[in-house]
Design a protein around this motif. Structure first.
Motif, PDB file in Angstrom:
ATOM      1  N   ARG A  43      15.022 -17.153  12.813  1.00 35.72           N
ATOM      2  CA  ARG A  43      15.999 -17.470  11.421  1.00 35.72           C
ATOM      3  C   ARG A  43      16.579 -16.496  10.507  1.00 35.72           C
ATOM      4  N   ASN A  44      17.331 -16.897   9.516  1.00 31.85           N
ATOM      5  CA  ASN A  44      18.089 -15.611   8.997  1.00 31.85           C
ATOM      6  C   ASN A  44      17.408 -16.010   7.387  1.00 31.85           C
ATOM      7  N   ARG A  45      16.312 -15.375   6.831  1.00 31.46           N
ATOM      8  CA  ARG A  45      15.888 -15.708   6.006  1.00 31.46           C
ATOM      9  C   ARG A  45      15.499 -15.101   5.267  1.00 31.46           C
ATOM     10  N   GLU A  46      14.674 -14.745   4.078  1.00 33.00           N
ATOM     11  CA  GLU A  46      14.569 -13.950   3.079  1.00 33.00           C
ATOM     12  C   GLU A  46      13.857 -13.554   3.667  1.00 33.00           C
ATOM     13  N   ARG A  47      14.009 -11.681   3.298  1.00 32.74           N
ATOM     14  CA  ARG A  47      12.851 -11.414   3.604  1.00 32.74           C
ATOM     15  C   ARG A  47      12.208 -10.172   2.875  1.00 32.74           C
ATOM     16  N   ALA A  48      11.195  -9.991   2.725  1.00 32.22           N
ATOM     17  CA  ALA A  48      10.464  -8.829   1.334  1.00 32.22           C
ATOM     18  C   ALA A  48       9.636  -8.568   1.754  1.00 32.22           C
ATOM     19  N   ALA A  49       9.274  -7.071   1.486  1.00 29.41           N
ATOM     20  CA  ALA A  49       7.639  -6.468   1.939  1.00 29.41           C
ATOM     21  C   ALA A  49       7.510  -5.323   0.770  1.00 29.41           C
ATOM     22  N   VAL A  50       6.376  -5.211   0.150  1.00 30.52           N
ATOM     23  CA  VAL A  50       5.935  -4.788  -1.254  1.00 30.52           C
ATOM     24  C   VAL A  50       4.782  -3.523   0.010  1.00 30.52           C
ATOM     25  N   SER A  51       4.069  -2.664  -1.670  1.00 27.34           N
ATOM     26  CA  SER A  51       3.399  -1.411  -1.120  1.00 27.34           C
ATOM     27  C   SER A  51       2.274  -1.780  -2.251  1.00 27.34           C
ATOM     28  N   PRO A  52       1.430  -1.586  -1.963  1.00 25.18           N
ATOM     29  CA  PRO A  52      -0.101  -1.156  -2.675  1.00 25.18           C
ATOM     30  C   PRO A  52       0.003  -1.081  -4.048  1.00 25.18           C
ATOM     31  N   GLU A  53       1.095  -0.293  -4.264  1.00 26.13           N
ATOM     32  CA  GLU A  53       1.024   0.754  -5.395  1.00 26.13           C
ATOM     33  C   GLU A  53       2.127  -1.031  -6.644  1.00 26.13           C
ATOM     34  N   LEU A  62       3.164  -2.770   2.879  1.00 27.40           N
ATOM     35  CA  LEU A  62       3.354  -1.474   4.224  1.00 27.40           C
ATOM     36  C   LEU A  62       3.191  -0.589   3.023  1.00 27.40           C
ATOM     37  N   GLN A  63       2.381   0.707   3.374  1.00 30.02           N
ATOM     38  CA  GLN A  63       2.335   1.685   2.920  1.00 30.02           C
ATOM     39  C   GLN A  63       2.561   2.658   4.226  1.00 30.02           C
ATOM     40  N   ASN A  64       3.208   3.697   3.716  1.00 29.79           N
ATOM     41  CA  ASN A  64       3.472   4.484   4.181  1.00 29.79           C
ATOM     42  C   ASN A  64       4.185   3.899   5.374  1.00 29.79           C
ATOM     43  N   GLY A  65       5.151   2.712   5.343  1.00 25.71           N
ATOM     44  CA  GLY A  65       6.091   2.263   6.439  1.00 25.71           C
ATOM     45  C   GLY A  65       5.285   1.923   7.246  1.00 25.71           C
ATOM     46  N   GLU A  66       3.532   1.699   7.325  1.00 23.41           N
ATOM     47  CA  GLU A  66       2.776   0.432   8.375  1.00 23.41           C
ATOM     48  C   GLU A  66       2.531  -0.538   7.735  1.00 23.41           C
ATOM     49  N   LEU A  67       2.113  -1.385   8.246  1.00 26.81           N
ATOM     50  CA  LEU A  67       1.415  -2.778   7.970  1.00 26.81           C
ATOM     51  C   LEU A  67       0.416  -2.389   7.510  1.00 26.81           C
ATOM     52  N   GLU A 119      -1.155 -20.533  11.800  1.00 27.48           N
ATOM     53  CA  GLU A 119       0.251 -21.315  10.905  1.00 27.48           C
ATOM     54  C   GLU A 119       1.210 -20.014  10.983  1.00 27.48           C
ATOM     55  N   CYS A 120       1.272 -18.925  11.085  1.00 20.17           N
ATOM     56  CA  CYS A 120       1.953 -18.361  11.347  1.00 20.17           C
ATOM     57  C   CYS A 120       2.177 -16.769  11.947  1.00 20.17           C
ATOM     58  N   VAL A 121       3.087 -15.899  12.454  1.00 18.30           N
ATOM     59  CA  VAL A 121       3.251 -14.822  13.126  1.00 18.30           C
ATOM     60  C   VAL A 121       4.013 -13.884  12.152  1.00 18.30           C
ATOM     61  N   LEU A 122       3.792 -12.779  12.484  1.00 19.94           N
ATOM     62  CA  LEU A 122       4.877 -11.790  11.651  1.00 19.94           C
ATOM     63  C   LEU A 122       5.644 -11.410  12.812  1.00 19.94           C
ATOM     64  N   VAL A 123       7.317 -11.526  12.971  1.00 16.14           N
ATOM     65  CA  VAL A 123       7.903 -10.375  14.585  1.00 16.14           C
ATOM     66  C   VAL A 123       8.547  -9.640  13.538  1.00 16.14           C
ATOM     67  N   ARG A 124       8.275  -8.130  14.578  1.00 14.37           N
ATOM     68  CA  ARG A 124       9.191  -6.851  14.434  1.00 14.37           C
ATOM     69  C   ARG A 124      10.968  -6.799  14.952  1.00 14.37           C
ATOM     70  N   ASP A 125      12.305  -6.736  14.236  1.00 18.42           N
ATOM     71  CA  ASP A 125      13.171  -6.542  14.884  1.00 18.42           C
ATOM     72  C   ASP A 125      13.626  -5.614  13.902  1.00 18.42           C
ATOM     73  N   GLY A 126      14.663  -4.753  14.397  1.00 20.06           N
ATOM     74  CA  GLY A 126      15.602  -4.021  14.391  1.00 20.06           C
ATOM     75  C   GLY A 126      15.943  -4.157  12.649  1.00 20.06           C
ATOM     76  N   LYS A 127      15.160  -5.248  11.662  1.00 16.43           N
ATOM     77  CA  LYS A 127      15.243  -4.640  10.355  1.00 16.43           C
ATOM     78  C   LYS A 127      13.619  -5.168   9.466  1.00 16.43           C
ATOM     79  N   GLY A 128      13.098  -4.961  10.021  1.00 19.62           N
ATOM     80  CA  GLY A 128      12.108  -4.723   9.880  1.00 19.62           C
ATOM     81  C   GLY A 128      10.602  -6.086   9.970  1.00 19.62           C
ATOM     82  N   LEU A 129       9.986  -6.690   9.111  1.00 25.13           N
ATOM     83  CA  LEU A 129       9.208  -7.655   9.582  1.00 25.13           C
ATOM     84  C   LEU A 129       9.198  -8.991   8.797  1.00 25.13           C
ATOM     85  N   VAL A 130       9.505  -9.674   9.754  1.00 23.75           N
ATOM     86  CA  VAL A 130       9.654 -11.089   9.071  1.00 23.75           C
ATOM     87  C   VAL A 130       8.901 -12.333   9.707  1.00 23.75           C
ATOM     88  N   PRO A 131       8.484 -13.157   8.599  1.00 26.14           N
ATOM     89  CA  PRO A 131       7.915 -13.958   9.186  1.00 26.14           C
ATOM     90  C   PRO A 131       7.994 -15.086  10.287  1.00 26.14           C
TER      91      PRO A 131
END
Length: 464
Positions: free
Chosen positions: A347-357, A378-383, A435-447
């Motif tokens: 789906r076209n939905r909200e996306r976001a990721a945060v860093s440990p900092e 994400l830390q250094n681009g890795e989950l 209940e949920c997975v993460l999917v990796r596409d060309g834009k990043g990770l999306v629930p």
């Protein structure tokens, strides 16, 4: 000054109600439909301050009820509505000092419901999938509430003041704007007030003007007009048009022809109108225009066809103008289940990721206000994992300063990560246990959740 008498040249109005009416008539570009040679004119009723043509009837019905003594100062208005009449009545009630309750079926867009509530109305939601004789039907619920509270029920479907509002305003405006020259008027009917009121005026000034009604499949009006008998009603997706009973505000005898327009054509026509002309109108506008084009294709180049665009597209961002909704409802072509991937279900939905900092406050904003759950870290681009919501909630309950806390202390293991190019069945398998997975596409990770799966499965074409 009233909506019926407001001068379009007035620069300052005394109140919002005086700004209703005198909406523009806009020519459809000649190349919109290559098969059409004649002129097609669009009456942009979303130019009314309440956003639709129903502003006209709301004001007229209320003021007439006050004159008759049916609605007393400080009284309550109770009405059933597919949304636009409710918004128009709520606007008028606010301006004139009346309380109002609007009863609306649950198939209507959330944008409409929120607008009515914003105008100060009490909103009651009823199931849309019940028969008209069911006490839970929105017309029955409105009547019952009005009876219990002693309120005034406009009953727009059977109130001839509805029709009279368009006879007094919409019809004369169109005639004046066309300088007395038009060959056909095309409009859908829900209550029937617009179609009948304009038709009555047109037949008085020029009996040769052809009046064409428009109906969605599942409505009984086109069938009644043709056969003068009831038929079984069915579901349809377009809002604000069609009916399950014969409304008293509708006069079938004044109509010369009737077209039934499928929902898919209505919505695709509305979307094409927006993308190719900049005219951003609702689904029933697409229905009216699709019918108007059918009429226009049979007319010579010298002819002129007028149709109504009842409301604007902003009330349908989550429906007609959402590719996800269009795909979920199969108004866009389905995908074969044999070759479908997860990408087809995303789906076209909200996306976001945060860093440990990042601060916990920022992470809570992403997952709470924006609804990104689970929230990838994400830390250094890795989950590195996802936000530990339970731990974050505990801090909020204790009143801790979330700006002083870091996401690094609120990370838990991430759910399974699937590639968007994977077969869709992989998500089905994983979601049987989580209940949920993460999917990796060309834009990043999306629930991608079980709810997402349930909503998207109708997109698949099941083949033997």
């Amino acid at each position: 000054m009233t909506a019926a008498s407001a001068n379009k040249d007035t620069l300052i109005h005394d109140n919002i109600l005086d700004a209703v009416g005198n909406t523009p008539l806009v020519r459809l570009p000649a190349d919109f439909d290559p098969e059409v040679q004649c002129e097609v004119l669009l009456k942009l009723e979303f130019g009314n301050p309440g956003g639709s043509l129903k502003d006209r009837i709301a004001i007229h019905m209320i003021r007439t009820a006050v004159e008759r003594g049916d609605l007393i100062p400080g009284g309550r208005i109770v009405e059933c509505s597919s949304g636009n009449t409710g918004a128009g009545l709520a606007m008028a009630a606010s301006a004139l000092g009346f309380d109002i309750t609007v009863v609306i079926p649950d198939k209507m867009s959330q944008e409409k419901i929120s607008a009515i509530e914003a105008l100060g109305a009490d909103v009651v939601i009823t199931p849309a999938n019940v028969d008209i004789d069911d006490p839970r039907h929105y017309t029955k619920v409105a009547g019952q509430i009005a009876k219990e509270c002693g309120g005034w029920w406009p009953d727009q479907y059977h109130n001839t003041d509805n029709t009279d509002a368009h006879y007094r305003t919409t019809g004369p405006e169109i005639w004046k704007q066309c300088e007395g020259r038009l060959d056909a008027f095309v409009a859908g009917a829900g209550t029937g007030g617009t179609l009948t009121g304009v038709a009555q005026y047109m037949k008085e000034v020029d009996p040769s003007v052809q009046i064409v009604g428009v109906d969605p499949p599942g409505s009984i009006l086109a069938h009644w007009w043709k056969h003068r008998e009831m038929c079984e009603s069915g579901p349809y997706a377009v809002e604000g048009a069609g009916e399950e009973e014969v409304p008293g505000a509708w006069d079938p005898d004044i109509i010369d022809d009737y077209f039934v327009i499928e929902d898919a054509l209505s919505f695709h026509t509305a979307r094409k109108l927006a993308s190719e002309t900049g005219i951003f109108a609702g689904g029933s506008s697409g229905m009216n225009l699709a019918a108007a084009l059918k009429v226009a294709r049979k007319l010579p180049a010298s002819a002129r066809v007028v149709t109504i665009l009842p409301d604007g597209g902003r009330a349908y961002l989550s429906k007609v103008y959402s590719k996800d909704w269009m795909r979920d409802r199969r108004f866009l072509p389905p995908v074969s289940q044999n070759g479908a991937t997860l990408q087809d279900l995303l789906r076209n939905r909200e996306r976001a990721a945060v860093s440990p900092e990042d601060t916990l406050a920022w992470a809570v904003h992403q997952t709470g206000e924006r609804g990104v759950r689970p929230l990838p870290v994400l830390q250094n681009g890795e989950l590195a994992g996802v936000l530990d919501e339970d731990a974050a909630i505990a801090c909020m309950v204790q009143g801790e300063d979330l700006d002083q806390l870091r996401v690094a202390d609120f990370i838990q293991p991430a759910p399974t990560v699937l590639e968007a190019t994977s077969p869709w069945s992989e998500a089905l398998s994983q979601l049987q246990e989580s209940e949920c997975v993460l999917v990796r596409d060309g834009k990043g990770l999306v629930p991608f959740s079980r709810r997402d799966l349930i909503r998207a499965l109708p997109r698949l074409k099941h083949e033997a």
